[in-house]
Design a protein around this motif. Structure first.
Motif, mmCIF file in Angstrom:
data_model
loop_
_atom_site.group_PDB
_atom_site.id
_atom_site.type_symbol
_atom_site.label_atom_id
_atom_site.label_comp_id
_atom_site.label_asym_id
_atom_site.label_seq_id
_atom_site.Cartn_x
_atom_site.Cartn_y
_atom_site.Cartn_z
ATOM 1 N N LEU A 158 0.821 -1.211 0.000
ATOM 2 C CA LEU A 158 0.000 0.000 0.000
ATOM 3 C C LEU A 158 0.858 1.266 0.000
ATOM 4 O O LEU A 158 0.503 2.259 -0.647
ATOM 5 C CB LEU A 158 -0.952 -0.020 1.195
ATOM 6 C CG LEU A 158 -1.978 -1.159 1.185
ATOM 7 C CD1 LEU A 158 -2.916 -1.067 2.379
ATOM 8 C CD2 LEU A 158 -2.775 -1.189 -0.117
ATOM 9 N N GLU A 159 1.964 1.244 0.702
ATOM 10 C CA GLU A 159 2.870 2.399 0.654
ATOM 11 C C GLU A 159 3.362 2.629 -0.778
ATOM 12 O O GLU A 159 3.425 3.770 -1.258
ATOM 13 C CB GLU A 159 4.060 2.181 1.584
ATOM 14 C CG GLU A 159 5.030 3.354 1.604
ATOM 15 C CD GLU A 159 6.212 3.145 2.530
ATOM 16 O OE1 GLU A 159 7.099 4.026 2.580
ATOM 17 O OE2 GLU A 159 6.274 2.088 3.204
ATOM 18 N N ALA A 160 3.673 1.534 -1.480
ATOM 19 C CA ALA A 160 4.192 1.646 -2.853
ATOM 20 C C ALA A 160 3.134 2.167 -3.820
ATOM 21 O O ALA A 160 3.429 3.020 -4.662
ATOM 22 C CB ALA A 160 4.707 0.286 -3.318
ATOM 23 N N VAL A 161 1.885 1.674 -3.725
ATOM 24 C CA VAL A 161 0.865 2.114 -4.684
ATOM 25 C C VAL A 161 0.453 3.558 -4.415
ATOM 26 O O VAL A 161 0.110 4.295 -5.353
ATOM 27 C CB VAL A 161 -0.374 1.174 -4.688
ATOM 28 C CG1 VAL A 161 0.022 -0.210 -5.150
ATOM 29 C CG2 VAL A 161 -1.080 1.138 -3.351
ATOM 30 N N ILE A 162 0.490 3.982 -3.159
ATOM 31 C CA ILE A 162 0.209 5.399 -2.879
ATOM 32 C C ILE A 162 1.307 6.260 -3.481
ATOM 33 O O ILE A 162 1.049 7.315 -4.080
ATOM 34 C CB ILE A 162 0.082 5.642 -1.357
ATOM 35 C CG1 ILE A 162 -1.158 4.931 -0.803
ATOM 36 C CG2 ILE A 162 -0.007 7.145 -1.063
ATOM 37 C CD1 ILE A 162 -1.260 4.941 0.716
ATOM 38 N N ALA A 163 2.546 5.814 -3.357
ATOM 39 C CA ALA A 163 3.664 6.558 -3.943
ATOM 40 C C ALA A 163 3.549 6.644 -5.458
ATOM 41 O O ALA A 163 3.982 7.631 -6.078
ATOM 42 C CB ALA A 163 4.980 5.888 -3.548
#
Length: 513
Positions: A155-160
């Motif tokens: 989730l951190e990666a897709v938000i980024a």
């Protein structure tokens, strides 16, 4: 955090995945327009990559809707996302909703992918989607059963990469309220860029906890979007009920402290429309939209309500679209009065010819039924559109004979591609004889899975609304018919279902979130 709850309706996508709930192109557009009247924030119009029919429906809804955002689901691959982006081109406001499974069970058994492969595919999918829109939602399928550490990483990666909404899906209805709420809260606390996205809940009702889980995700977890359907329609046991979650937040604003932009007076019209089109009858004790939702049988309750309504009613029936349903229309009423009533009920017909045809059916009903109710008008319009549809078959007339000690007999007249057909047969009862008569000509080979009769209003004069669910070659469809004569209603329903079985469908359902 925002003090507004965003309502994301997925009746047309997840709701349609209920066995037998498939809708025609025109039916989907009609429901989407009603959802727009309801002031739903986001309408998930379908899964554009599933078939050409789904693609065209998403595109038509995107062009027809101006006040709500229109969304298409897409698996986390370039083909699906490109198809969604193409279908949404021209929409006033568009969103792409992409997903991939993140639980260990789904990754190993279904996707046959390693966690690193899933991580990379999720990240690249969101990046690819950004070329079509900046409004991107990402869902980890089976998120509630996923490893928190891995989920935080994804989730951190897709938000980024640009995901603006994160939807934590309880795909199989496994969660329980406090645990689910805490799960979302901890994800938001652990992910450094969690404040860059709106957090959403999407709960299934396998344990009867979809609404409770959604509310926990909102109150405890801080989610500000709820994904739901009209009448709780959805795969298996269904989804979170829009009417229930919305009215819970509005009625208990003292607890939730949130605003909802929904026009709640449009809840009942939406419920009736979806029920009529899909053939999924609303049970009488269903909260908000069930026939008994505002009924009081106990003498103590009746006395209390008469003295002060709030003693036993925490919301007003008229606030969710219930009204004094009797209308002053009859066989002497004029066309303009009928047309005005259609407008008041939010019923839109495509042309003046359609209005004239509906008025003629109304006159016929008024000759047979002394009191006409709003539900009768809804059934009259929805039932006729469903029965006529785009298919080959249309009901014309029926004669049946049933006598104690004698085998029932039915003679059915219906048109096939514009040519009248007469068919006769016997059966164990009048409905069985009617179906046998139709089958003696059509030879569809379909299996009847469900025969359901529902009284639209009260009294023996009431129209009967019949649902017939047919199955053939793995495909399941519902047909709905309404008439004061339930045998006629059954014939209409059966022909409606046959029309749906005949329609070309290339649909391959999404791997539902």
């Amino acid at each position: 955090m925002s003090d507004k709850l965003i309502v994301f309706d997925t009746t047309l996508r997840d709701g349609e995945q209920s066995p037998g709930a498939s809708m025609t192109h025109e039916e989907k557009v009609r429901i989407a327009k009603q959802l727009e009247k309801l002031r739903v924030d986001i309408i998930e119009a379908g899964f554009a990559a599933a078939s050409n029919g789904d693609f065209e429906s998403v595109r038509a809804i995107g062009l027809a809707i101006k006040d709500s955002t229109v969304c298409s689901l897409a698996r986390a691959n370039d083909r699906d996302i490109a198809r969604a982006g193409e279908a949404l081109r021209g929409a006033n406001s568009a969103r792409i909703h992409t997903f991939i499974a993140t639980s260990a069970l789904h990754m190993e058994k279904k996707l046959r992918m390693t966690p690193d492969q899933v991580f990379e595919q999720a990240r690249l999918a969101v990046r690819f989607a950004r070329q079509y829109t900046d409004n991107i939602e990402f869902s980890p399928e089976d998120g509630s059963r996923s490893d928190p550490d891995f989920l935080c990483r994804v989730l951190e990666a897709v938000i980024a990469e640009g995901a603006t909404t994160i939807n934590v899906a309880d795909t199989v209805g496994y969660a329980v309220p406090e645990q689910y709420g805490e799960f979302i809260r901890k994800l938001r606390e652990r992910i450094p860029n969690s404040d860059k996205a709106v957090w959403s809940v999407h709960c299934h009702d396998d344990l009867g906890l979809a609404v409770a889980n959604s509310l926990a995700g909102i109150k405890i977890g801080g989610a500000r979007q709820v994904e739901c359907t009209i009448n709780a329609l959805g795969e298996r046991a269904g989804n979170c009920s829009l009417e229930e979650v919305v009215m819970a937040v509005k009625t208990r604003k003292d607890y939730f402290g949130l605003d909802v932009g929904i026009d709640t007076t449009q809840i009942m019209p939406a419920s009736r429309l979806v029920s009529g089109i899909t053939g999924f009858v609303v049970q009488p004790n269903k909260a908000i939209v069930g026939a008994n939702a505002f009924a009081h049988a106990s003498g103590i309750h009746q006395d209390g309500v008469l003295k002060a309504r709030q003693t036993y009613e925490i919301m007003r029936a008229e606030d969710v679209g219930w009204a004094a349903n009797k209308i002053v229309l009859g066989k002497l009423s004029g066309r303009n009065a009928f047309k005005q009533r259609l407008q008041e009920l939010g019923i839109e017909l495509d042309s003046e010819q359609a209005v004239n045809e509906a008025f003629a059916r109304f006159k016929d009903l008024a000759d047979r039924k002394s009191e006409i109710f709003d539900e009768d008008i809804h059934a009259l319009v929805s039932g006729e559109q469903g029965e006529a549809g785009e298919g080959a078959y249309r009901f014309v007339a029926l004669a049946q004979r049933s006598e104690t000690g004698e085998r029932p007999h039915a003679r059915v007249v219906f048109s096939e591609n514009g040519k009248e057909v007469v068919a006769e047969a016997q059966g164990n009862g009048p409905v069985d004889a009617t179906v046998n008569a139709i089958e003696s000509h059509t030879r569809s080979g379909a299996e009847l899975l469900l025969f359901s009769v529902n009284a639209i209003t009260t009294g023996t004069e009431s129209q009967g609304e019949v649902t017939m669910r047919l199955s053939r070659s793995g495909r399941i469809v519902n047909g709905v018919g309404a008439d004061p004569d339930i045998v006629v209603a059954a014939a209409k329903a059966y022909l409606s279902a046959l029309n749906k079985l005949q329609s070309p469908v290339e649909k391959v359902h999404a791997q539902g979130i």
